[in-house]
Write a protein that holds these residues in place. Sequence first.
Motif: not given
Length: 110
Positions: A54-82
């Motif tokens: 869906q985002h061909p300009y991203l590499t799998l490395g970028q995607i995995h880094s972003a998801l890892a960052y999210y899981w390690d900072h989930q409470a903070q990012l979920d607050q931002d989403i809300e």
Amino acid sequence: MTTATLAMPATTQYEHISLDDQQVPWIVGTTMKVVELVLDYQTHGWSPEELRFQHPYLTLGQIHSALAYYWDHQAQLDQDIERRRRKVERLQRSVRVSPLQVRLRSEPTQ
């Protein structure tokens, strides 16, 4: 004319993630915030491979880094989403319906 100095983004322990002046995580080399990718992940339930499709300009490395960052900072990012969701709801409630919208809604569909 003066030249403004742009602040350098802060590096993180995640190779493909940097923080801007307001500590918002971005995917390095793109204009995409980590939270934007996370919303796609949450809303659609896409795997990293589907996110890549869906985002061909991203590499799998970028995607995995972003998801890892999210899981390690989930409470903070979920607050931002809300916070963002509540802001959108407030804005939607404050917008008046235009006469054109009223007219279009009242016309029969074909």
